[in-house]
Design an enzyme around this catalytic site. Sequence first.
Site, short mmCIF file in Angstrom:
data_model
loop_
_atom_site.label_atom_id
_atom_site.label_comp_id
_atom_site.label_asym_id
_atom_site.label_seq_id
_atom_site.Cartn_x
_atom_site.Cartn_y
_atom_site.Cartn_z
CE LYS A 70 49.11 25.73 -9.51
NZ LYS A 70 49.59 26.58 -10.02
CG HIS A 96 44.68 25.46 -9.46
ND1 HIS A 96 44.94 25.77 -7.89
CD2 HIS A 96 45.04 26.64 -9.93
CE1 HIS A 96 45.17 27.07 -7.78
NE2 HIS A 96 45.04 27.72 -9.06
CG HIS A 97 44.66 23.12 -14.81
ND1 HIS A 97 45.87 22.76 -15.07
CD2 HIS A 97 44.76 24.52 -14.61
CE1 HIS A 97 46.64 23.81 -15.15
NE2 HIS A 97 46.07 24.95 -14.50
#
Length: 252
Positions: A145, A141-142
């Site tokens: 997060k 994820h980015h």
Amino acid sequence: MIKIVLNGCCGKMGKVITECASKFNDLQIVAGIDKFPYETSYPIFETPEDLNLDYDVLLDFSRAGALKGLLNLTEKTKKPLVICSTGFSDEDLALIEEKSKTLPLFRSANMSLGINLINSLLRKVTPLLYGNYDIEIIEKHHNQKVDSPSGTAVLLADTIKESINDETKFVYGRSGASKREENEIGIHAIRGGSIVGDHDVIFAGVGEVIELSHKAISREVFAIGALKACEYMGNISIPGLYTMDDVIGITK
């Protein structure tokens, strides 16, 4: 017309949901809840307690800390609550389970059709492969997060564990010098850049590797799933804990 109140309306997902809602003829966002309001086509209230208008479904796409306030509002209105946030503690999940005995609640760790189809496949393939294949989950994820591992990774891991007639254990990341045990389910989190959400379930055997993979290209896929859940829950008045399986018609 199903009238939606959107909690977290000013966040990244809230803005995408607001945009996507215009494509649904039977849905209308009539209000939002957010501590940091910005100009929208609907009124925004800072807290659930401030809300002073009627609605059909309360949609939450924010953070786990908002849960108790939203449940309090739901207890007052008896209207369905669609929970799309992640990062809940075991105590939070137990609270959702308890409240679902008297309220119509929906919760899913991932709102995409693809992830929920993979989750359904895992129920079928895991019993066939476990014992001959090592199972590992990798999620990416980015870098903004905040929860790790992702709610989706936990969802997939729980499904795998429930599908195995054996005492399995989760191992979060690996370090040091230790051999992998057969009953381990490895869970690994990667954070970087602007990755929307990638999930890989790996079944590693002798001479071959089987992978179930899902890559989210855009947040729109989660927004559409959340709005479809609102369509479904807008017609629900019976207390219970509903999931994406109910929305897309998957039989466990």
